[in-house]
Design a protein around this motif. Structure first.
Motif, PDB file in Angstrom:
ATOM      1  N   GLU A 135      -2.318   3.545   7.158  1.00  0.00           N
ATOM      2  CA  GLU A 135      -1.189   3.816   6.256  1.00  0.00           C
ATOM      3  C   GLU A 135      -0.097   4.604   6.965  1.00  0.00           C
ATOM      4  O   GLU A 135       1.095   4.363   6.755  1.00  0.00           O
ATOM      5  CB  GLU A 135      -1.695   4.572   5.030  1.00  0.00           C
ATOM      6  N   GLU A 145       2.014   2.050  -3.446  1.00  0.00           N
ATOM      7  CA  GLU A 145       0.969   2.711  -4.238  1.00  0.00           C
ATOM      8  C   GLU A 145       0.854   4.191  -3.886  1.00  0.00           C
ATOM      9  O   GLU A 145       0.476   5.009  -4.734  1.00  0.00           O
ATOM     10  CB  GLU A 145      -0.378   2.030  -3.978  1.00  0.00           C
ATOM     11  N   ARG A 146       1.219   4.531  -2.646  1.00  0.00           N
ATOM     12  CA  ARG A 146       1.032   5.899  -2.154  1.00  0.00           C
ATOM     13  C   ARG A 146       2.358   6.657  -1.999  1.00  0.00           C
ATOM     14  O   ARG A 146       2.411   7.686  -1.338  1.00  0.00           O
ATOM     15  CB  ARG A 146       0.324   5.846  -0.793  1.00  0.00           C
ATOM     16  N   GLN A 185      -4.042  -6.291  10.206  1.00  0.00           N
ATOM     17  CA  GLN A 185      -3.086  -6.143   9.102  1.00  0.00           C
ATOM     18  C   GLN A 185      -1.726  -5.686   9.615  1.00  0.00           C
ATOM     19  O   GLN A 185      -0.682  -6.229   9.222  1.00  0.00           O
ATOM     20  CB  GLN A 185      -3.630  -5.146   8.078  1.00  0.00           C
ATOM     21  N   ARG A 241       0.826  -1.206   0.000  1.00  0.00           N
ATOM     22  CA  ARG A 241       0.000   0.000   0.000  1.00  0.00           C
ATOM     23  C   ARG A 241       0.861   1.257   0.000  1.00  0.00           C
ATOM     24  O   ARG A 241       0.519   2.263  -0.642  1.00  0.00           O
ATOM     25  CB  ARG A 241      -0.930  -0.011   1.218  1.00  0.00           C
TER      26      ARG A 241
END
Length: 237
Positions: free
Chosen positions: A142, A129-130, A175, A126
Motif C-alpha cells: 500500500e 479504502e484507506r 499487482q 485500496r
C-alpha cells in the motif's frame, strides 16, 4: 520520436564515477527498464536525471521533449513533467493518504487529462479504502501504491521508478507491476530501475542492461525470454 533522451551521462559520488557514458531513450507511451545487479548505477542514473544534490553530474545531457534539463534544479525537472518514485517509497508516516495527494497535487499540462484524487483512487481502489489512514499504518504494498499515486498527482508525462518491487511479496509485486504497466496507456511513459526479473518482464517494452554504469545490452520484451545469457550475465539468475 523520442521524448526523453539521455546522452553520455556521467555522475558519481565524491569524485568516484558510478555512471559514465550512459545513453538511453524513452519514447512516448513506452515503458523502459534499467536492469542490473546492485551497484551497477541504476539508482544513480535516476537521481542524476532528477538533479538531486547527490550524485554530482559531471558530463552528458538529459533532454525531455524540447527542454534541456541537464543540471537544472530538481523542482525544475519536476515542473518539466518528470515524476519520481524513490527507492524505499519515502512516504510521510504521520500524514494520511489523502494529505499526501493534496500536498503533491499540481495542475496538468494543457491538453492532458489531469491525475486527480478520484482518478488515482480509480487506479488504486485500496488507497481509496484507506484514504483516511496514516501512511505509517499501511502495508508495504500500500505504501508503494501511495508513492506512485503521490507522483501521479504531480501530473507527469514521464515517471521514474526506483526499485518498486523492493521488500514486497511476489503477489504484491505482480499487482504493482500491473498498475505500472497501465501508465503508458494512460499517457505517462515509464523508466523503471529494477533488478527483479518478474517485475521487468511484466512491465517493460524494452530493457537496458546496465553494467558498471553503462548500457551493456538492450533487448525488447519480446526478445527477453530467449536471452537467458543476458539474464545470467547481468541479473545472476
Amino acid at each position: 520520436m523520442s521524448v526523453f533522451v539521455v546522452t553520455d551521462l556521467a555522475a558519481g559520488y565524491q569524485g568516484h564515477p558510478v555512471i559514465d557514458g550512459l545513453n538511453l531513450t524513452v519514447t512516448e507511451g513506452e515503458a523502459v527498464a534499467l536492469a542490473g545487479r546492485n551497484g551497477m548505477g541504476k539508482t544513480t542514473a535516476l537521481k542524476a536525471v532528477m538533479s538531486l544534490s547527490v550524485p554530482r553530474v559531471s558530463g552528458g545531457s538529459v533532454v525531455f521533449g524540447h527542454a534541456d534539463l541537464t543540471r537544472r534544479k530538481p523542482y525544475q525537472v519536476a515542473r518539466a513533467g518528470i515524476g519520481y518514485v524513490p527507492q524505499g517509497r519515502r512516504i510521510f508516516a504521520s500524514l494520511i493518504v489523502e494529505e499526501h495527494l493534496d500536498v503533491a497535487a499540481r495542475p496538468a499540462p494543457t491538453g492532458y487529462q489531469a491525475w486527480t484524487r478520484d482518478r488515482v483512487y480509480a487506479l488504486f481502489p485500496r488507497l481509496a479504502e484507506r484514504k483516511q489512514h496514516k501512511a505509517g499504518t499501511l502495508s508495504g504494498g500500500e505504501q508503494q501504491m501511495l508513492a506512485i499515486a503521490r507522483a501521479l498527482v504531480t501530473n507527469p508525462r514521464l515517471m521514474l521508478l526506483d526499485e518498486p518491487s523492493e521488500g514486497l511479496a511476489p503477489k504484491i509485486v505482480r499487482q504493482v507491476a500491473d498498475i505500472i504497466k497501465e501508465l503508458p496507456r494512460a499517457g505517462v511513459s515509464v523508466l523503471i530501475a529494477e533488478q527483479d526479473l518478474a517485475m521487468v518482464r511484466r512491465v517493460a517494452d524494452r530493457v537496458y542492461f546496465l553494467d558498471r554504469g553503462r548500457v551493456a545490452d538492450e533487448v525488447t520484451a519480446r526478445e527477453l525470454p530467449d536471452r537467458g545469457d543476458l539474464l545470467d550475465r547481468y541479473l545472476g539468475v
